[in-house]
Enzyme design. Structure first.
Site, PDB file in Angstrom:
ATOM      1  N   ARG A  35       0.824  -1.209   0.000  1.00 37.64           N
ATOM      2  CA  ARG A  35       0.000   0.000   0.000  1.00 37.64           C
ATOM      3  C   ARG A  35       0.859   1.261   0.000  1.00 37.64           C
ATOM      4  O   ARG A  35       0.325   2.360  -0.050  1.00 37.64           O
ATOM      5  CB  ARG A  35      -0.950  -0.006   1.203  1.00 37.64           C
ATOM      6  CG  ARG A  35      -2.016  -1.090   1.114  1.00 37.64           C
ATOM      7  CD  ARG A  35      -2.713  -1.243   2.435  1.00 37.64           C
ATOM      8  NE  ARG A  35      -1.739  -1.518   3.486  1.00 37.64           N
ATOM      9  CZ  ARG A  35      -1.959  -1.345   4.791  1.00 37.64           C
ATOM     10  NH1 ARG A  35      -3.115  -0.913   5.202  1.00 37.64           N
ATOM     11  NH2 ARG A  35      -1.020  -1.623   5.660  1.00 37.64           N
ATOM     12  N   TYR A  56      -2.241  -2.093  -5.099  1.00 33.17           N
ATOM     13  CA  TYR A  56      -2.516  -3.470  -5.534  1.00 33.17           C
ATOM     14  C   TYR A  56      -3.108  -3.469  -6.954  1.00 33.17           C
ATOM     15  O   TYR A  56      -2.898  -4.403  -7.730  1.00 33.17           O
ATOM     16  CB  TYR A  56      -3.497  -4.147  -4.567  1.00 33.17           C
ATOM     17  CG  TYR A  56      -3.008  -4.292  -3.135  1.00 33.17           C
ATOM     18  CD1 TYR A  56      -1.652  -4.337  -2.828  1.00 33.17           C
ATOM     19  CD2 TYR A  56      -3.923  -4.389  -2.090  1.00 33.17           C
ATOM     20  CE1 TYR A  56      -1.220  -4.474  -1.512  1.00 33.17           C
ATOM     21  CE2 TYR A  56      -3.491  -4.536  -0.767  1.00 33.17           C
ATOM     22  CZ  TYR A  56      -2.144  -4.574  -0.492  1.00 33.17           C
ATOM     23  OH  TYR A  56      -1.708  -4.722   0.805  1.00 33.17           O
ATOM     24  N   HIS A  77      -9.046 -10.648   2.035  1.00 36.12           N
ATOM     25  CA  HIS A  77      -8.776 -11.734   1.089  1.00 36.12           C
ATOM     26  C   HIS A  77      -9.851 -11.810  -0.009  1.00 36.12           C
ATOM     27  O   HIS A  77      -9.532 -11.918  -1.193  1.00 36.12           O
ATOM     28  CB  HIS A  77      -8.739 -13.096   1.808  1.00 36.12           C
ATOM     29  CG  HIS A  77      -7.528 -13.289   2.684  1.00 36.12           C
ATOM     30  ND1 HIS A  77      -7.344 -14.414   3.450  1.00 36.12           N
ATOM     31  CD2 HIS A  77      -6.444 -12.511   2.919  1.00 36.12           C
ATOM     32  CE1 HIS A  77      -6.199 -14.329   4.114  1.00 36.12           C
ATOM     33  NE2 HIS A  77      -5.639 -13.176   3.816  1.00 36.12           N
ATOM     34  N   LYS A  95      -4.685 -18.447   4.033  1.00 35.78           N
ATOM     35  CA  LYS A  95      -5.760 -18.959   4.851  1.00 35.78           C
ATOM     36  C   LYS A  95      -6.139 -17.951   5.925  1.00 35.78           C
ATOM     37  O   LYS A  95      -5.269 -17.191   6.337  1.00 35.78           O
ATOM     38  CB  LYS A  95      -5.419 -20.314   5.477  1.00 35.78           C
ATOM     39  CG  LYS A  95      -3.996 -20.497   6.002  1.00 35.78           C
ATOM     40  CD  LYS A  95      -3.372 -19.514   6.946  1.00 35.78           C
ATOM     41  CE  LYS A  95      -4.000 -19.322   8.288  1.00 35.78           C
ATOM     42  NZ  LYS A  95      -3.243 -18.366   9.160  1.00 35.78           N
ATOM     43  N   ASP A 175      -7.311 -17.753  12.631  1.00 36.37           N
ATOM     44  CA  ASP A 175      -5.890 -17.720  12.284  1.00 36.37           C
ATOM     45  C   ASP A 175      -5.229 -19.096  12.330  1.00 36.37           C
ATOM     46  O   ASP A 175      -4.529 -19.481  11.390  1.00 36.37           O
ATOM     47  CB  ASP A 175      -5.132 -16.762  13.210  1.00 36.37           C
ATOM     48  CG  ASP A 175      -3.804 -16.370  12.607  1.00 36.37           C
ATOM     49  OD1 ASP A 175      -3.808 -15.870  11.461  1.00 36.37           O
ATOM     50  OD2 ASP A 175      -2.764 -16.598  13.238  1.00 36.37           O
TER      51      ASP A 175
END
Ligand SMILES: NC(=O)c1ccc[n+]([C@@H]2O[C@H](COP(=O)([O-])OP(=O)(O)OC[C@H]3O[C@@H](n4cnc5c(N)ncnc54)[C@H](OP(=O)(O)O)[C@@H]3O)[C@@H](O)[C@H]2O)c1
Length: 332
Positions: A35, A56, A77, A95, A175
């Protein structure tokens, strides 16, 4: 021609994946985006990446990028996986693929619509030790599988914001608990011959922070095959990480599962099979490359299939729905 990777985000795990690509056979690093242009440029210099971008969007517009590796915090995500697929890029996304089953469906639809590869980055599933575990269960070496006990946690006194902040997808279940559900489901799949299994029953408890983030969580699943699984995870919990699978004739113990930091580089992994008569067998798996290099090569090898067979879209959907149910059970 090698698969040309673009890294979308330049954080901790992006650096590990970049090292993996450098070690891979079938891939190369083409570009990185962060960013801020300064951070992207510093990251590019560190890993000798030809191009860096301060947004991005610029990465997704680069025609020389074939595949994008997404490693933002979890809540971003879905957005970036959909944008990457819509830009015609193949996608490997960290993930959990998204925060919910519904969002996982949306990301998969985007991959289907654009006819691109998509995989959730559950790198442990492609470790040869997991193939050994599956084969041992399938061969009946444990007898009938009855239970699984799996833990993944770390004791983080200064946990990063992405773990403590609800807006960044904080909490142990999303997580690291996602590995526990994935592994427990893998055991049930091997024992029953079914694919992408989901639990029949889910219950759980958690120690929640005042903002509702689960710091320590336990889960109980009843899986197909009438297999009971106990899961334990958290980011303020000093417990060992292990996998135990119990049959009615033998048990399997992995003291250092492939997902823990020390097991990610190339080397030897071990598990112990203990029969009910006390006899033990030590089973080793040797890897020549680190887990992230293997993961990058695995994506390259399966691009034409659009999915990784060990981490298929159905697998991600089944795991996402299991996580939805576990989170609901703990009130997180
Ligand atoms: N597979 C594995 O072994 C593994 C291990 C650790 C983590 N992970 C997963 O990888 C993801 C990132 O984890 P990490 O440990 O690399 O985190 P991290 O070090 O905090 O990096 C996350 C990156 O996301 C970017 N980002 C974009 N929007 C952001 C926002 N609003 N707030 C903060 N950062 C933002 C930032 O990159 P720029 O600003 O530089 O773009 C930051 O560097 C998580 O989903 C986690 O589950 C996987």
């Amino acid at each position: 021609m090698k698969l040309r990777w673009g890294l979308l985000a330049a954080g901790t795990i992006a650096a590990e994946f970049a090292k993996g690509v450098l070690e891979s056979d079938l891939c190369e690093l083409t570009a990185v985006a962060a960013r801020s242009a300064e951070r992207a440029s510093a990251f590019a210099e560190r890993f000798d990446i030809g191009k860096s971008y301060g947004t991005y969007e610029e990465l997704l517009a680069d025609d020389e990028v074939d595949a994008v590796y997404i490693s933002t915090p979890h809540p971003m995500h879905a957005e970036w996986a959909i944008k990457a697929a819509d830009a015609g890029k193949h996608v490997l996304c960290e993930k959990p693929l998204t925060l919910t089953y519904a969002d996982t469906e949306r990301v998969i639809e985007a991959a289907q619509r654009n006819d691109v590869f998509l995989m959730e980055a559950f790198m442990y599933r492609i470790h040869p030790q997991m193939r050994q575990l599956r084969e041992l269960i399938e061969s009946g070496a444990l007898g009938e599988v009855r239970a699984v006990d799996v833990t993944f946690s770390y004791a983080s006194t200064e946990a990063p914001e992405r773990l403590t902040d609800r807006a960044l997808g904080g909490g142990g279940i999303l997580d690291v608990g996602c590995y526990c559900t994935s592994l427990a489901r893998l055991v049930s799949e091997a024992a029953t011959g079914l694919e992408a299994v989901e639990p029949i029953e889910v219950s759980g408890m958690a120690r929640l922070a005042p903002n509702g983030v689960d710091e320590v969580a336990m889960g109980l699943l009843r899986l197909p095959g009438d297999i009971l699984a106990q899961l334990s995870c958290g980011f303020r919990l000093a417990q060992d990480d292990h996998i135990r699978v119990y049959g009615d004739e033998a048990q399997l113990y992995i003291a250092r599962p492939p997902w823990i930091h020390g097991m990610r580089p190339a080397g030897v992994s071990k598990m112990v099979l203990t029969r009910s008569n006390g006899q033990t067998e030590h089973i080793k798996a040797q890897t020549e490359k680190g887990l992230y290099a293997a993961e990058a090569d695995y994506v390259a090898a399966h691009i034409a299939d659009r999915q990784g067979p060990e981490v298929s879209w159905q697998e991600s959907l089944a795991n996402a729905r299991t996580l939805d149910r576990w989170l609901a059970a703990v009130g997180g």
